[in-house]
Scaffold this active site. Sequence first.
Site, PDB file in Angstrom:
ATOM      1  N   SER A   1       0.795  -1.237   0.000  1.00 22.71           N
ATOM      2  CA  SER A   1       0.000   0.000   0.000  1.00 22.71           C
ATOM      3  C   SER A   1       0.824   1.282   0.000  1.00 22.71           C
ATOM      4  O   SER A   1       0.300   2.343  -0.346  1.00 22.71           O
ATOM      5  CB  SER A   1      -0.880  -0.008   1.249  1.00 22.71           C
TER       6      SER A   1
ATOM      7  N   LYS B   1       0.897   3.503  -2.899  1.00 20.12           N
ATOM      8  CA  LYS B   1      -0.187   4.474  -3.147  1.00 20.12           C
ATOM      9  C   LYS B   1       0.317   5.900  -2.977  1.00 20.12           C
ATOM     10  O   LYS B   1      -0.180   6.826  -3.607  1.00 20.12           O
ATOM     11  CB  LYS B   1      -1.368   4.196  -2.193  1.00 20.12           C
TER      12      LYS B   1
ATOM     13  N   TYR C   1      -1.581  -1.320 -10.922  1.00 19.77           N
ATOM     14  CA  TYR C   1      -1.746  -1.239  -9.462  1.00 19.77           C
ATOM     15  C   TYR C   1      -0.976  -2.377  -8.782  1.00 19.77           C
ATOM     16  O   TYR C   1      -0.229  -2.156  -7.827  1.00 19.77           O
ATOM     17  CB  TYR C   1      -3.248  -1.322  -9.117  1.00 19.77           C
TER      18      TYR C   1
ATOM     19  N   TYR D   1      -4.960   2.984   7.460  1.00 21.14           N
ATOM     20  CA  TYR D   1      -6.241   2.271   7.278  1.00 21.14           C
ATOM     21  C   TYR D   1      -7.281   2.819   8.248  1.00 21.14           C
ATOM     22  O   TYR D   1      -7.282   4.020   8.540  1.00 21.14           O
ATOM     23  CB  TYR D   1      -6.046   0.758   7.454  1.00 21.14           C
TER      24      TYR D   1
ATOM     25  N   VAL E   1       0.593  -3.941   3.689  1.00 22.52           N
ATOM     26  CA  VAL E   1       0.419  -5.291   4.237  1.00 22.52           C
ATOM     27  C   VAL E   1       1.650  -6.192   4.055  1.00 22.52           C
ATOM     28  O   VAL E   1       1.684  -7.292   4.590  1.00 22.52           O
ATOM     29  CB  VAL E   1      -0.846  -5.997   3.681  1.00 22.52           C
TER      30      VAL E   1
HETATM   31  N1  GLU Z   1      -1.737  -5.156  -2.840  1.00 22.76           N
HETATM   32  C1  GLU Z   1      -2.523  -5.065  -1.650  1.00 22.76           C
HETATM   33  C2  GLU Z   1      -3.994  -5.167  -1.977  1.00 22.76           C
HETATM   34  O1  GLU Z   1      -4.435  -4.604  -2.909  1.00 22.76           O
HETATM   35  C3  GLU Z   1      -2.205  -3.781  -0.946  1.00 22.76           C
HETATM   36  C4  GLU Z   1      -2.967  -3.633   0.313  1.00 22.76           C
HETATM   37  C5  GLU Z   1      -2.269  -2.922   1.388  1.00 22.76           C
HETATM   38  O2  GLU Z   1      -1.066  -2.942   1.555  1.00 22.76           O
HETATM   39  O3  GLU Z   1      -3.023  -2.289   2.134  1.00 22.76           O
HETATM   40  O4  GLU Z   1      -4.733  -5.825  -1.322  1.00 22.76           O
END
Ligand code: GLU
Length: 306
Positions: A66, A69, A190, A242, A260
Site C-alpha cells: 500500500s 499508493k 496497481y 487504514y 500489508v
Molecule cells: N496489494 C494489496 C492489496 O491490494 C495492498 C494492500 C495494502 O497494503 O493495504 O490488497
Amino acid sequence: MDAERLREVMGRAMEIGREKIPLGSVASYIPELSKARKDALGLCIALPDGSVYKTGDTNIRFTIQSISKVISLCKALELHGPQEVFRHVGMEPSGEAFNSIVELDLQANRPFNPMINSGAIAVESTIIDYVSFEDMLEYARLLCNDSGITMNRQVYHSEMNSCDRNRAIAYLLKSKEIITTNVDNSIELYTKLCSLNVTAESLANFALLLAKGGVSPFTGERLLAEETVRTVLSIMLTCGMYDGSGRFAVEVGVPTKSGVGGGLMAAVHGRAGVGIYGPSLDKRGNCIAGCEMMKQLSRDLGLHMF
Ligand code: GLU
C-alpha cells in the site's frame, strides 16, 4: 538529534516492538506474503544531514504494497495538480478496511481517499496514459534513493491470481465512470506497483524526502513540488493507517503510511524519515510492532506534530 541518544531510543523501540510481534500475523490473503518471517523486524532513521541509523532487519527486501499508493499520488499530483486528481478521488478517511467496496457502492460517487485500494486504482487510472510501469519503477527508485528496487515477480503473480476483490472494485469504478481506463491494465499497474521490493532504508529515504518538503536530502535537488508534499502528508496523516488512522494520529502525530507487506514509513516534519519492516500485522493490516515503536519514538523524541 544526538547520535548516542538516538541509538538508545531505537534500541528501546525495537524491544517494545519485538514484544508485540507474537500478537499479530503475517498477511496470507496474497499467498506469497505468508512466506515472510514473522519475527523479522528492522528500523531505519534517516536524518537531513545524510546520516542513517539502522537496527535489525533493515536490509531485507519486502514488497511495498500500500505504500506504493503514496508514490502514485505523488506522480498524479505532479502531472495533473490537486484539482484534477481530486475529481477522481476524495480526501476523507473512510473508516472502512483498505479493500472495502461497500461505502463506494452505497455512498460515494468517488472513492473516499487515495490511500485505500479503490482510491489508488482511481488515482492510477489518471496516470496510466502518461507513464509506463518502467517509468514508475524509475520514479520509485528516485524517491526512495534506492536503485536496487525491482518488481517481485512471485508476489506479483500471487496477487494477480488472488485479486478478485480489487478487480471488482475496478469494475465498480468503471461502471460509475470514475475510471474510463481498461480494467485489466489498471489492475496490472496497481498490482505491479504493490509488488516493488523495498527495504526499511528505502522507506526512510522516501519519508525523509517528504519531511524535507520535496527536496532531496542527497542531492539538494527539488524532486516534488511543495504543494504535492503538503497534500500527500495531509492525506497520510488522516488516512495512512487504514481504519486506525485517527488513533494513530492522536497517539503518534506523524504522517505515516503502512502496507500489508509489513512496511511502514513516517515523515517527521523537517527532522527525519523513519522506515520500519515487520510483517506481523494487526487486524487492520498495520505492522503491529511498528505502530508500537512509532508511539515510543514519538514520546521519547518528541515527534508529535502538535
Ligand atoms: N496489494 C494489496 C492489496 O491490494 C495492498 C494492500 C495494502 O497494503 O493495504 O490488497
